[in-house]
Design a protein around this motif. Structure first.
Motif, PDB file in Angstrom:
ATOM      1  N   SER A  22      40.853 106.550  17.067  1.00 25.54           N
ATOM      2  CA  SER A  22      41.374 107.906  16.882  1.00 25.54           C
ATOM      3  C   SER A  22      41.663 108.183  15.411  1.00 25.54           C
TER       4      SER A  22
ATOM      5  N   CYS B  30      38.362 108.463  13.486  1.00 26.47           N
ATOM      6  CA  CYS B  30      37.670 109.702  13.818  1.00 26.47           C
ATOM      7  C   CYS B  30      38.293 110.882  13.074  1.00 26.47           C
ATOM      8  N   ASP B  31      39.610 110.980  13.106  1.00 28.55           N
ATOM      9  CA  ASP B  31      40.307 112.045  12.388  1.00 28.55           C
ATOM     10  C   ASP B  31      40.081 111.950  10.880  1.00 28.55           C
TER      11      ASP B  31
ATOM     12  N   ALA C  52      36.524 112.686   9.759  1.00 26.43           N
ATOM     13  CA  ALA C  52      36.259 114.120   9.828  1.00 26.43           C
ATOM     14  C   ALA C  52      36.896 114.848   8.652  1.00 26.43           C
TER      15      ALA C  52
ATOM     16  N   LEU D 276      32.620 108.797  11.189  1.00 26.58           N
ATOM     17  CA  LEU D 276      32.991 109.755  12.228  1.00 26.58           C
ATOM     18  C   LEU D 276      32.132 109.547  13.481  1.00 26.58           C
TER      19      LEU D 276
ATOM     20  N   ALA E 183      33.574 108.380  17.062  1.00 27.45           N
ATOM     21  CA  ALA E 183      33.464 109.357  18.143  1.00 27.45           C
ATOM     22  C   ALA E 183      32.670 108.795  19.314  1.00 27.45           C
TER      23      ALA E 183
ATOM     24  N   LEU F  79      43.598 112.685  19.072  1.00 22.84           N
ATOM     25  CA  LEU F  79      42.946 113.282  17.908  1.00 22.84           C
ATOM     26  C   LEU F  79      43.719 114.518  17.462  1.00 22.84           C
TER      27      LEU F  79
ATOM     28  N   GLU G  17      38.188 119.633  14.483  1.00 21.88           N
ATOM     29  CA  GLU G  17      36.784 119.292  14.240  1.00 21.88           C
ATOM     30  C   GLU G  17      36.434 117.910  14.801  1.00 21.88           C
ATOM     31  N   ALA G  18      37.402 117.009  14.800  1.00 24.06           N
ATOM     32  CA  ALA G  18      37.162 115.687  15.387  1.00 24.06           C
ATOM     33  C   ALA G  18      37.023 115.792  16.900  1.00 24.06           C
ATOM     34  N   ARG G  19      37.903 116.565  17.529  1.00 21.30           N
ATOM     35  CA  ARG G  19      37.820 116.742  18.983  1.00 21.30           C
ATOM     36  C   ARG G  19      36.506 117.414  19.371  1.00 21.30           C
TER      37      ARG G  19
ATOM     38  N   TYR H  19      33.709 117.286  17.732  1.00 24.66           N
ATOM     39  CA  TYR H  19      32.590 116.362  17.527  1.00 24.66           C
ATOM     40  C   TYR H  19      32.460 115.403  18.706  1.00 24.66           C
TER      41      TYR H  19
END
Length: 434
Positions: free
Chosen positions: A83, A86-87, A90, A98, A102, A116, A120-122, A124
């Motif tokens: 998590s 990913c954040d 991004a 990323l 993801a 998250l 934008e991460a969610r 993706y």
């Protein structure tokens, strides 16, 4: 009110001062693009409640445009940090990091989506497809006038608890003693044999799930069967194998971007059907040596060398396959002694170099456990009786759930593919026993 004029950026180069507009530097230079989009950009730093050291590594990789550090972060994705990575990736524009984080979340850590923080991460993660467990059993080429409904690949529909037909194999393709591997969400089949004389199948095939189509691609320079095929770091590796009943040590590498095979360093010894696995950006194979020794060696791409990693001695036992998870390799072998209905699993910790044995025996009443695939923190195994899914926890495998067994006879090769939305197919029914 219109924005004011852009303040020039002053850059010192070899003692000389230059001035340039920030927008031009961002547009034309990857270094400055990373600089102004990283933690040193103007504006507030994103609020990411997580481990500071890992976050700083992401910032550093973006700021310094350091691909080696970015690749290290890709290989470091776990359920504990996916998590955050990913954040952070991004936020700082590290696309490959990323993507890796993801995919990990999409494949098995669904509950971590709620952690998250960046939209934008969610988004993706939501745009990715999960991987699906796919299997193909043993088949040899068949004439077109002989219809064989069993010559298919099948995938596990976990919601319906059924194996479904994904695609028929090309008539000329063989999965008997063939190399089977995935790379870039495509399936590759190399080698294999037909007939009792073990005549090598010269054609190689590639399956693209996006269009559900098969195509041919060049075969290795050296015809081979009973080889290991590995998709690793954007290339295929055809490892060892046999030709005219003679084991080989040669290894070839295929680059899909050029469509060419090239020879790389030979294995330390001739070998057939070698188990292979990769983790943390490292490729490993098992070799069997006299006196019941299992030797693990690693191919180092930068050096074009096979280097020894560890050895394990087990009396009257040999390995069937190997899978990897984080810093561990799991070698699955028959055991104890000549009991082929049980499987014993030994774990090699790549950090400490120590071997441990997993507790308990893995029993398979209709055929031994010859294949397995790791997805996230779980491992999928299958035979004709059941598909068993285990959680990998602290070096052990804990049974999570049991699904339908594969309904077709023959040895199995299994792998993961990301199938298009709406993929369906008829249920793969069991064939009559001969």
């Amino acid at each position: 009110m219109s924005p004011g004029p852009e303040i020039p950026v002053q850059v010192w180069v070899d003692g000389q001062l230059f001035q340039a507009e920030q927008s031009l530097l961002v547009e034309h230079c990857g270094f400055f693009r990373g600089l102004f989009r990283s933690g040193m950009r103007e504006g507030e730093r994103p609020e990411l409640a997580a481990d500071d050291e890992l976050l700083q590594a992401v910032e550093c990789a973006a700021f310094l445009q350091a691909p080696a550090l970015a690749r290290f972060l890709e290989y470091s994705v776990t359920s504990d940090n996916c998590s955050l990575l990913c954040d952070a990736a991004a936020a700082f524009g590290l696309h490959d990091v990323l993507h890796s984080a993801a995919l990990f979340i999409r494949d098995g850590a669904h509950e971590l989506v709620a952690e998250l923080e960046l939209p934008e991460a969610r988004a993706y993660v939501a745009g990715l497809r999960p991987s699906t467990y796919v299997a193909v059993s043993t088949h040899t080429p068949t004439p077109g006038f002989l219809e064989d409904a069993s010559r298919t690949m099948c995938y596990l529909d976990e919601e319906e608890d059924a194996w479904r037909t994904l695609a028929a194999l090309p008539l000329e393709a063989s999965t008997l003693l063939a190399g089977v591997a995935t790379l870039g969400n495509k399936l590759y089949i190399v080698g294999g044999v037909c007939g009792a004389s073990k005549e090598v199948v010269e054609l190689s095939f590639c399956y693209d799930p996006e269009g559900g189509t098969w195509g041919e691609f060049p075969s290795p320079h050296q015809p081979r069967y009973d080889l290991a095929l590995a998709g690793f770091e954007g290339r295929l590796y055809a490892i060892g194998g046999e030709f005219q009943r003679t084991p080989m040590s040669s290894v070839e590498c295929y680059d899909p971007t050029t469509g060419c095979w090239s020879f790389v360093a030979d294995l330390p010894q001739p070998a057939t059907g070698v188990p292979c696995a990769h983790t943390r950006g490292r490729l490993f194979v098992c070799l069997w040596r006299p006196a019941d020794i299992t030797a693990v060696v690693e191919y180092v791409v930068q050096m074009d060398k096979w280097l020894p990693v560890a050895e394990l001695c087990h009396s009257q036992s040999y390995g069937h396959f190997m899978v990897a998870h984080r810093d561990s390799l799991y070698v699955v072998r028959n055991g104890p002694s000549d009991d082929f209905l049980h499987c014993a699993i030994d774990c090699l910790n790549l950090v400490t170099g120590q071997w441990t044995s997993l507790p308990g025996q893995f029993v398979n009443s209709k055929g031994a456990l010859f294949t397995s695939v790791v997805r996230g923190d779980t491992v999928y195994t299958v035979n004709r009786v059941s598909t068993l899914v285990y959680a990998i926890e602290d070096g052990t495998w804990r049974l999570l759930r049991e699904k339908a067994g594969f309904p077709r006879p023959g040895s199995l090769q299994t792998f993961l593919l990301r199938l298009p939305p709406g993929t369906t197919g008829p249920v793969a029914t069991a064939l009559p026993e001969l």
